[in-house]
Design an enzyme around this catalytic site. Structure first.
Site, short mmCIF file in Angstrom:
data_model
loop_
_atom_site.label_atom_id
_atom_site.label_comp_id
_atom_site.label_asym_id
_atom_site.label_seq_id
_atom_site.Cartn_x
_atom_site.Cartn_y
_atom_site.Cartn_z
N GLU A 1 39.54 61.14 50.91
CA GLU A 1 40.12 62.32 50.26
C GLU A 1 40.44 62.02 48.80
O GLU A 1 40.30 62.85 47.91
CB GLU A 1 41.44 62.65 50.99
N GLY B 1 38.05 32.55 38.26
CA GLY B 1 38.82 31.32 38.09
C GLY B 1 37.90 30.10 38.23
O GLY B 1 37.98 29.16 37.45
N SER B 2 37.01 30.17 39.21
CA SER B 2 36.11 29.04 39.46
C SER B 2 35.16 28.83 38.29
O SER B 2 34.90 27.70 37.88
CB SER B 2 35.29 29.30 40.71
N ARG C 1 46.58 62.75 61.11
CA ARG C 1 47.35 61.87 60.23
C ARG C 1 46.63 61.61 58.91
O ARG C 1 45.41 61.75 58.82
CB ARG C 1 47.55 60.51 60.92
N ASP D 1 35.32 40.58 44.74
CA ASP D 1 35.92 41.54 43.80
C ASP D 1 34.88 42.23 42.91
O ASP D 1 35.16 43.27 42.33
CB ASP D 1 36.95 40.83 42.92
O1 F6P Z 1 39.42 37.09 44.48
C1 F6P Z 1 39.15 37.34 45.81
C2 F6P Z 1 40.38 37.85 46.52
O2 F6P Z 1 40.06 38.08 47.84
C3 F6P Z 1 41.04 39.08 45.88
O3 F6P Z 1 40.42 40.27 46.26
C4 F6P Z 1 42.45 38.94 46.39
O4 F6P Z 1 43.34 39.60 45.51
C5 F6P Z 1 42.66 37.47 46.37
O5 F6P Z 1 41.39 36.86 46.48
C6 F6P Z 1 43.54 36.95 47.47
O6 F6P Z 1 43.76 35.59 47.23
P1 F6P Z 1 44.21 34.59 48.37
O7 F6P Z 1 43.10 34.45 49.35
O8 F6P Z 1 44.49 33.31 47.64
O9 F6P Z 1 45.41 35.21 49.03
#
Ligand code: F6P
Length: 679
Positions: free
Chosen positions: A188, A105-106, A163, A128
Site C-alpha cells: 500500500e 565496510g569490507s 489488518r 543492501d
Molecule cells: O549490511 C548488511 C546488513 O544486513 C544490513 O542490511 C543491516 O543493517 C546490517 O547488515 C545488520 O548488521 P548485523 O548483522 O551486524 O546485525
C-alpha cells in the site's frame, strides 16, 4: 602476477558468498596459483587464521547460504596497526594477492590494504545493494525474494483479519530492498530513508484504502527510514489508521536464505572476474555488474567512469540483468570515497603540470607517465594543471593539444580544466586565473617580514657577480646576496599593496631566504642538500613586469590543491630547495619528490621545440600506437626489460621507484622507426 592468493568474506554475510569463494578458488587454481581461505574476515587475517583451499574444499558449497569461511565486523582492522599486522600475515604466508568479498565496510578495508601497495580486488556483495558502481550486488536478489515471500504470506493472514502490517526490511541506509519488495509485493505504501515521509499522510492513505473496501494493507518500511517500523507503530498507536495494526521485522531472516540462481551466477562471474583482474595487475578494483548502456556520463578524463552513486534508490536497477558482463564497477578508492568514514587526506594527490608553450614531447610524456603511476599505483588522485603563467610564451590551443596527448597515451586524471563543474574542488586549474591566490600568499609572506621590493636589475647583479668578491664569484647563476636587501627602515608600509594594485612596475618582489642547508629525499635522486642562500640567494616571486614567478605559483598551487606527490623532470631539481623554503615560510607540508631523469636527443641535448619528430602528436600522426609509446617510455624508465607495447595500467604492478634509473636516457636518432620495430 600473483602465484598465491587469499580470499575472505567480511561484514554482513550475503547469500551467494560461498559461490563467489568457490569461483575465486577454482579460477585461481586453474591459473596454476595456490588458494588460501581466510576465516572470519579481517579479524581472521589479523589472527593469521588461514586455510589452504583445493578444488574439493569448495565442492558442495555453491547452493549454501552464508559463508563457510565465516565473516566478521572487525574494529581492529580500521587501525593502522591492524592493517600492518594483516600485511605481515599475508607476507608470512607467501600470499601475493587478495580477494575481498563484501560490502562497503569490507571494501573500505580492502582499499586500506590496496593503498599500502598490496594487490587487492573487491567483489561486490551485500544484501543492501548500496555499493558504488555495481548495479546489483551478490545477495540482493535472494534477500529480495525472501522479503517478498514473507510479504505474500503476511498478506494472507492480513486479509483474514482485515489488518494492516508494517513489514520492516533490512538495507541499512539504503531503501533498495524496501522499494523493490514493496513494488513487487503490491504494498500500500513504501517508506524509505531517501524520501521524507509524513506519517499523517500515510495514515490518511491507509484509511482511504480501508474506505475503498480493502481487506488488508501492507506497508514496507526500510530499517534506515526516519520512521522505521518502531517509529510508525508508535505514531499509529496515537493516530489509528483504521486497521488493526501488526509489525513484522524480517531482520536477519533475509540474509540466511539459500542463494537463488541469479546470485549463484552473479557470484560465479564476479569471483572469476576478480581473479582475472589480479592476474592483469589491476590494482584496487571493485568487481561488480554494470549493464551496457546504463552508465553515468564519464567523469574522469581519458576513460569512461561512473560518477559516485548516491545511496538513493535507483528504481531502474533490475535483477534480470544477469546476462550483463561482470566488470570493474569502480575502484576501491571510489567505494571508500562514497563513505562518510573515509579517512580524509589519506589518498596521495599528484599532478601533471605542463606549460602550454610548445607541443608535448616524449620527455614530458615520460614524466607524466611516472606521475600517473606513482599516484594510481596507490589509488590516489591526479590533477592536471595548466601552467600558463607567461602569456607571451603560451601557444593558443596548446593546453588542449596536451590534453589530447595525455588521453591518447591512456593517462587520466580526476581534476583538471577540461572536466565538468569547473574541473574539481580546487578550480580554476589554469594558473593564469589563480592570481588572487598568489596575491594572498604574498600578503602572508610580507606580514611575516619575508619579502622586500627589489630595484636591483639583472645587469647590476651581473656586475656584482663578476666583481672579485668571494662566494658570488664562483656561481653559475647570479645569486642575490643578503647584503643587497634594503634595510627594514627603507621599506615603506603598504609597499606590497601599492605594487600589486597601483600598477607600479618599478620593483620586483623578492623572498628572503634563510641561511641554512635544505635537505630533502628525492625518490629517484636520493638525498639532496642545498644552501639556497649561497646557490640562489633571495629569489623573485613577482617580476618587475608584474608576472608571477614559477617558484611562487607552483608552491601556492601545490599547497592549495593538497598535492603531496610531486613527480616532475630532473631539470626542476634545482628549484626544489627554494620551493621548500617557500613552503616552510607559508606553513605548508613539504610533498614527496621524484625528479625523473630527462630524455635527451641522439646528440645528447635536452629536448626542445626543434625536436618536432619527438613530439607525442607527431608519433600519433605517424600512425604509431599509443601502447608502443607507453611501452618504450616504460622501458626507458627501467620498468620493462625490453621495449614492449603496453597500456599504463599494465605497468601498475611493476611500478616501484627503485627501478627508475638516475641517468638521462638517450633517444635513438629515429624514434619513429624504433617504435615501429617494437613488438
Ligand atoms: O549490511 C548488511 C546488513 O544486513 C544490513 O542490511 C543491516 O543493517 C546490517 O547488515 C545488520 O548488521 P548485523 O548483522 O551486524 O546485525
Amino acid at each position: 602476477m600473483p602465484s598465491k592468493i587469499a580470499v575472505l568474506t567480511s561484514g554482513g554475510d550475503a547469500p551467494g558468498m560461498n559461490a563467489a569463494i568457490r569461483a575465486v578458488v577454482r579460477a585461481a587454481l586453474a591459473r596454476g596459483w595456490e588458494a588460501v581461505g581466510v576465516r572470519h574476515g579481517f579479524a581472521g587475517l589479523i589472527a593469521g587464521d588461514l586455510v589452504p583451499l583445493q578444488a574439493r574444499d569448495v565442492g558442495g558449497v555453491l547452493q549454501l547460504g552464508g559463508t563457510f569461511l565465516r565473516s566478521a565486523r572487525c574494529r581492529e582492522f580500521r587501525d593502522e596497526q591492524g592493517q600492518l599486522t594483516a600485511l605481515d600475515r599475508l607476507a608470512g604466508a607467501g600470499i601475493d594477492g587478495l580477494v575481498v568479498i563484501g560490502g562497503n565496510g569490507s571494501q573500505t578495508g580492502a582499499y586500506a590494504l590496496a593503498t599500502r601497495g598490496f594487490p587487492v580486488a573487491g567483489v561486490a556483495s551485500t544484501i543492501d545493494n548500496d555499493l558504488f558502481g555495481s548495479e546489483i550486488t551478490i545477495g540482493v536478489d535472494t534477500a529480495l525474494n525472501i522479503a517478498l515471500e514473507a510479504i505474500d504470506r503476511l498478506k494472507v493472514t492480513a486479509s483474514s483479519h482485515k489488518r494492516a502490517f508494517l513489514v520492516e526490511v533490512m538495507g541499512r541506509d539504503c531503501g533498495y530492498l524496501a522499494l523493490m519488495a514493496g513494488i513487487a509485493g503490491g504494498a500500500e505504501a513504501i517508506v524509505l530513508p531517501e524520501v521524507e515521509v509524513d506519517p499523517h499522510q500515510l495514515a490518511d492513505e491507509l484509511r482511504g484504502a480501508y474506505g475503498r473496501g480493502k481487506a488488508h494493507a501492507i506497508v514496507v518500511v526500510a530499517e534506515g527510514a526516519k520512521y522505521n517500523a518502531e517509529g510508525l507503530a508508535r505514531f499509529f498507536k496515537e493516530e489509528s489508521p483504521g486497521f488493526d495494526l501488526r509489525v513484522t521485522r524480517l531482520g536477519h531472516v533475509q540474509r540466511g536464505g539459500t542463494p537463488g540462481a541469479f546470485d549463484r551466477l552473479l557470484a560465479t562471474r564476479l569471483g572469476a572476474a576478480a581473479v582475472d583482474h589480479l592476474a592483469r595487475g589491476d590494482q584496487g578494483v571493485l568487481v561488480g555488474l554494470r549493464r551496457q548502456g546504463h552508465r553515468h556520463p564519464p567523469r574522469r578524463s581519458g576513460r569512461p567512469q561512473e560518477a559516485p552513486r548516491s545511496r538513493a534508490v535507483r528504481a531502474g536497477a533490475d535483477p534480470g540483468a544477469v546476462e550483463a558482463p561482470a566488470q570493474v564497477a569502480g575502484t576501491l578508492r571510489q567505494v571508500a570515497g562514497t563513505l562518510p568514514q573515509q579517512v580524509a587526506g589519506t589518498l596521495p594527490r599528484g599532478r601533471f603540470a605542463p606549460s602550454p608553450t610548445g607541443p608535448m614531447h616524449v620527455g614530458g610524456a615520460r614524466t607524466a607517465l611516472a606521475a600517473w603511476l606513482s599516484v594510481r599505483s596507490r589509488n590516489g588522485v591526479l590533477v592536471w594543471r595548466v601552467e600558463d603563467l607567461d602569456p607571451p610564451r603560451v601557444v593558443p590551443g596548446m593546453a588542449e593539444a596536451h590534453r589530447r596527448d595525455l588521453a591518447w597515451l591512456g593517462l587520466d586524471w580526476d581534476e583538471g580544466p577540461d572536466l565538468s563543474e569547473g574541473g574539481g574542488p580546487h578550480a580554476p586549474y589554469l594558473q593564469s586565473q589563480r592570481g588572487p591566490l598568489y596575491e594572498a600568499a604574498l600578503a602572508r609572506l610580507a606580514a611575516a617580514g619575508r619579502l622586500f621590493p627589489c630595484r636591483v636589475s639583472r645587469k647590476d647583479l651581473q656586475t656584482l657577480a663578476t666583481a672579485p668578491h668571494g662566494a658570488l664569484h664562483d656561481m653559475g647563476e647570479i645569486p642575490y646576496p643578503a647584503t643587497l636587501r634594503p634595510p627594514a627602515s627603507d621599506i615603506e608600509p603598504g609597499w606590497l599593496e601599492n605594487l600589486l594594485h597601483a600598477g607600479t612596475t618599478e620593483a620586483a618582489v623578492r623572498f628572503q631566504v634563510e641561511e641554512k642547508t635544505v635537505v630533502f629525499q628525492d625518490r629517484i635522486q636520493g638525498e639532496i642538500a642545498e644552501r639556497v642562500d649561497r646557490s640562489v640567494g633571495d629569489f623573485v616571486l613577482r617580476r618587475r613586469d608584474g608576472l608571477w614567478a614559477y617558484q611562487l605559483a607552483v608552491v601556492v598551487d601545490d599547497l592549495a590543491m593538497g598535492i603531496d606527490d610531486v613527480v616532475r623532470g630532473a631539470d626542476l631539481l634545482a628549484s626544489t630547495a627554494r620551493q621548500i623554503q617557500l613552503i616552510e615560510a607559508l606553513g605548508g607540508t613539504v610533498p614527496a619528490y621524484a625528479h625523473v631523469p630527462l630524455l635527451v636527443n641522439a646528440r645528447g641535448e635536452k629536448l626542445s621545440k626543434r625536436d618536432a619528430g619527438l613530439a607525442v602528436a607527431t608519433l600519433r600522426d605517424a600512425g604509431i600506437a599509443p601502447e608502443r609509446v607507453v611501452g618504450y617510455l616504460a622501458f626507458s624508465l627501467g620498468l620493462l626489460a625490453e621495449p614492449a607495447a603496453c597500456r599504463p595500467q599494465d605497468l601498475l604492478p611493476l611500478f616501484t621507484w627503485t627501478r627508475i634509473g638516475k641517468e638521462a636516457w638517450i633517444l635513438p636518432e629515429d624514434l619513429t622507426a624504433a617504435l615501429r620495430r617494437m613488438t
